[in-house]
Design a protein around this motif. Structure first.
Motif, short mmCIF file in Angstrom:
data_model
loop_
_atom_site.label_atom_id
_atom_site.label_comp_id
_atom_site.label_asym_id
_atom_site.label_seq_id
_atom_site.Cartn_x
_atom_site.Cartn_y
_atom_site.Cartn_z
N ALA A 113 0.86 -1.20 0.00
CA ALA A 113 0.00 0.00 0.00
C ALA A 113 0.88 1.24 0.00
N PRO A 114 1.06 1.89 -1.14
CA PRO A 114 1.93 3.09 -1.20
C PRO A 114 1.32 4.25 -0.44
N ALA A 115 2.13 4.90 0.40
CA ALA A 115 1.66 6.00 1.24
C ALA A 115 1.16 7.20 0.46
N PRO A 116 1.82 7.62 -0.65
CA PRO A 116 1.36 8.83 -1.34
C PRO A 116 -0.06 8.73 -1.86
N LYS A 117 -0.57 7.51 -2.14
CA LYS A 117 -1.90 7.40 -2.72
C LYS A 117 -3.01 7.36 -1.69
N GLU A 118 -2.69 7.23 -0.41
CA GLU A 118 -3.72 7.12 0.62
C GLU A 118 -4.62 8.34 0.71
N PRO A 119 -4.11 9.58 0.70
CA PRO A 119 -5.01 10.73 0.77
C PRO A 119 -6.00 10.76 -0.39
N GLU A 120 -5.52 10.37 -1.63
CA GLU A 120 -6.42 10.39 -2.77
C GLU A 120 -7.53 9.37 -2.60
N GLN A 121 -7.20 8.20 -1.99
CA GLN A 121 -8.19 7.17 -1.80
C GLN A 121 -9.13 7.51 -0.66
N ALA A 122 -8.66 8.28 0.32
CA ALA A 122 -9.48 8.58 1.50
C ALA A 122 -10.52 9.64 1.20
N ALA A 123 -10.26 10.54 0.23
CA ALA A 123 -11.15 11.66 -0.02
C ALA A 123 -12.57 11.25 -0.36
N PRO A 124 -12.79 10.29 -1.30
CA PRO A 124 -14.16 10.00 -1.69
C PRO A 124 -14.95 9.15 -0.72
N VAL A 125 -14.32 8.59 0.35
CA VAL A 125 -15.02 7.67 1.23
C VAL A 125 -15.58 8.35 2.47
N LYS A 126 -15.51 9.66 2.56
CA LYS A 126 -16.06 10.36 3.71
C LYS A 126 -17.58 10.21 3.72
N HIS A 127 -18.10 9.93 4.87
CA HIS A 127 -19.53 9.68 4.98
C HIS A 127 -20.08 10.35 6.24
N ARG A 128 -21.13 11.09 6.06
CA ARG A 128 -21.79 11.73 7.21
C ARG A 128 -22.92 10.83 7.68
N LEU A 129 -22.89 10.46 8.94
CA LEU A 129 -23.88 9.54 9.47
C LEU A 129 -25.28 10.15 9.42
N THR A 130 -26.23 9.32 9.06
CA THR A 130 -27.63 9.73 9.12
C THR A 130 -28.10 9.68 10.57
N PRO A 131 -29.23 10.32 10.90
CA PRO A 131 -29.75 10.24 12.28
C PRO A 131 -29.91 8.80 12.76
N GLU A 132 -30.35 7.91 11.87
CA GLU A 132 -30.53 6.50 12.26
C GLU A 132 -29.18 5.86 12.56
N GLU A 133 -28.17 6.15 11.74
CA GLU A 133 -26.84 5.59 11.97
C GLU A 133 -26.21 6.14 13.24
N LYS A 134 -26.47 7.41 13.54
CA LYS A 134 -25.98 7.98 14.80
C LYS A 134 -26.60 7.25 15.99
#
Length: 609
Positions: free
Chosen positions: A465-486
């Motif tokens: 797992a190359p370190a330089p590519k981790e920020p690019e992979q992390a950007a699209p996976v951000k998820h805001r929890l719904t009230p039910e998930e909270k």
């Protein structure tokens, strides 16, 4: 009976005002009156005179209950109230001729007589009320909300003089005045001249005096003035000098060279109505100048602070969100104490800043927030504000949006009673918080903070797992929890804490999960399987576990874990690779037949692979 008594009290107060007005124009009494006016410049002439007559050294007054309700202070036993006049209008029913809305003429009936109607009319009236000075009370210490005094060489002289130049209705310039005067206002040239080379204090005092002349005594060429409205030179000087003295008193500028020995002679040939007119003119002009100077001075000082930014006071001090016991077990007490001190400093700074930027029933929220963010990190400010609002959830003066924002912020229970912004009005805290959220947008990505911290805490296995590519992979996976998930997350955390307490302390464990948490997990088919939380058999959260850095009671105690949302990532992966989550797990199990131990028995795993 009550109305007759109130009328008698008002009559007695009015008589005192008449007598006080006659006695006022003695040199020392007049100076005391002007000093009182500088403190209560927004009060009416009558009430200012009443305060000066009864308690000339008063600095801050309020009613008996207002001291208790607004300032958490109590009037001391035996203190005598200051009597002032308060508006008490009342409504009466009156029979009046009905007017036609279009013609404004009386409406006539069939006999030609005016039609009448009953209307409600508000009539002005006053009542006598008692107020008390802060020196007559005891209790919680008041914040210092006054403008900083200007002493000696006049601190912030440049900003103060610039504020005067902006307030002046005519241009101000320095020049060499040969006749010995310190300054003058020219009616012909419509400008103010000030002797160059004077001290800062003398320059400020002269400028205020001449601005008062320009505001009060300017004459438009060709303008006709009625004889009774014309003022002689002595009256003009009394008004300008009195305004200058009042404004200087407000800002603590040295006033020892002011002399009002000529006041008694000036007032001796004036009618009561004329004297009242001059005093009301002095009060109104001084109040207008003080209000303007306050606003301009704050603006200039704010600009000055922005031009010379200072390093953050909490630089390199992370916000520690865990309780003291957690810090002890994890060997992180030093970080806990350092963060707690920075939190307290931030709380006090927010209180002081709100006081500094509040005036004339208005909070300069944008400037106040910018001032705080120049001293403390947004994360710490958000932590203090969220804790305060969580503890004041019952207070209707805090907006619903602020309360919803605060609910999504983590705060340590240790700080619940200590980190509360309590010396300013909760409504101002609400306004400050709304502006803070607007400027920083903190809260919109709050749910990702624990996950991001956990990702950095749990090392990735495998060198591929190359370190330089981790920020690019992390950007699209951000998820805001719904009230039910909270809701599910809270139930899972509650259950995990109970399990950990049972493993750490056995039968001595005191923490129990709630029935509500059990119901939520059953309702949504949520299970805790080792280091994974599943919903309907599919992974939803990853559990990142931690243990104490040193042994406590003979073992390494497990600490409160963090949850990382992985449902979205797994769903995207499934869509990309087509096989379902269950098929992937089934295939993995077949490829590793030797691992037959159920996942839920792996209670001591540190991280999720």
């Amino acid at each position: 009976m009550a109305e007759n008594r109130n009328a008698q009290q008002v009559r007695e107060i009015t008589d005192k005002l008449e007598q006080g007005l006659k006695e006022l124009f003695e040199s020392e009494r007049f100076k005391e009156y002007l000093k009182t006016m500088s403190k209560f410049y927004n009060y009416s002439f009558n009430n200012t005179l009443l305060i000066a007559m009864q308690k000339p050294d008063a600095t801050l007054i309020a009613g008996y209950t207002a001291w208790q309700r607004n300032f958490d202070r109590h009037v001391m036993k035996g203190e005598k109230g200051i009597k002032i006049l308060a508006p008490a209008p009342y409504k009466v029913q009156e029979e009046r001729e009905k007017l036609d809305p279009a013609t404004q003429k009386p409406v006539l009936d069939k006999d030609g007589k005016p039609v009448t109607e009953t209307v409600e009319v508000t009539r002005p009236a006053f009542k006598v009320v008692s107020v008390f000075d802060v020196s007559q009370t005891d209790g919680k210490e008041l914040p210092d909300i006054a403008v900083d005094e200007l002493t000696g060489s006049v601190e912030n002289y440049a900003a103060f003089f610039d504020a005067l130049k902006e307030l002046s209705p005519v241009p101000i310039a320095f020049e060499n005045i040969t006749d010995g005067a310190k300054g003058y206002f020219s009616h012909v040239e419509n400008r103010i001249a000030i002797q160059e080379g004077m001290s800062e204090i003398q320059t400020i005092k002269t400028a205020i005096h001449e601005i008062a002349h320009a505001k009060l005594h300017a004459v438009t060429p060709g303008e006709k003035v009625a004889p009774e409205d014309k003022k002689d030179r002595r009256t003009k000087e009394v008004e300008a000098e009195s305004v200058a003295y009042t404004v200087c008193q407000r800002y603590g500028i040295e006033t020892s060279d002011y002399s009002f020995g000529y006041i008694a002679g000036w007032s001796s040939d004036k009618e009561t109505k004329e004297l009242k007119g001059s005093l009301e003119t002095i009060r109104k002009t001084a109040a207008e100048m003080i209000t303007g100077i306050d606003e301009k001075l704050k603006e200039r000082l704010a600009v000055k602070e922005q031009e010379a930014p200072t390093p953050l006071r909490d630089a390199a001090i992370p916000v520690y969100r865990e309780a003291a016991m957690y810090a002890f077990e994890a060997g992180e007490l030093s970080a806990y104490r350092t963060s707690m001190q920075a939190n307290m400093d931030c709380k006090e700074a927010i209180e002081q800043t709100i006081n500094d930027y509040y005036g004339n029933n208005r909070l300069a929220a944008e400037s106040a927030v910018k001032s705080i963010l120049e001293k403390f990190s947004p994360e710490r400010v958000a932590y203090v504000l969220a804790n305060t609002i969580q503890q004041k959830d019952h207070d209707g003066r805090i907006s619903r949006d602020c309360k919803e924002w605060a609910k999504g912020m983590d705060a340590s229970p240790d700080h619940a009673t200590q980190l509360i912004i309590d010396s300013v009005n909760p409504g101002l805290v609400s306004l400050f918080t709304e502006e803070f959220v607007r400027q920083t947008a903190i809260g919109k990505v709050q749910e990702q903070a624990p996950a991001e911290q956990s990702k950095t805490a749990v090392p990735k296995e495998g060198p591929e797992a190359p370190a330089p590519k981790e920020p690019e992979q992390a950007a699209p996976v951000k998820h805001r929890l719904t009230p039910e998930e909270k809701k599910i997350k809270e139930a899972v955390m509650d259950t995990l804490k109970a399990q950990i307490a049972g493993r750490n302390d056995g039968m001595l464990a005191t923490y129990r999960s709630s029935n509500q948490s059990f119901k939520v997990m059953m309702e949504h088919n949520v299970r805790i399987e080792g280091n994974t939380v599943t919903r309907d058999g599919e992974p939803m959260f990853a559990i990142h576990r931690r243990h104490s850095a040193k042994k406590v009671q003979g073992c390494y105690r497990e600490l409160t874990p963090t949850l990382e949302y992985i449902g979205k990532e797994k769903t995207q992966e499934a869509a990309r690779e087509k096989p379902s989550i269950r098929e992937q797990l089934r295939a993995a199990a077949k490829s590793q037949p030797e691992r037959k131990t159920p996942v839920k028995q792996k209670s001591h795993d540190v991280g999720l692979e």
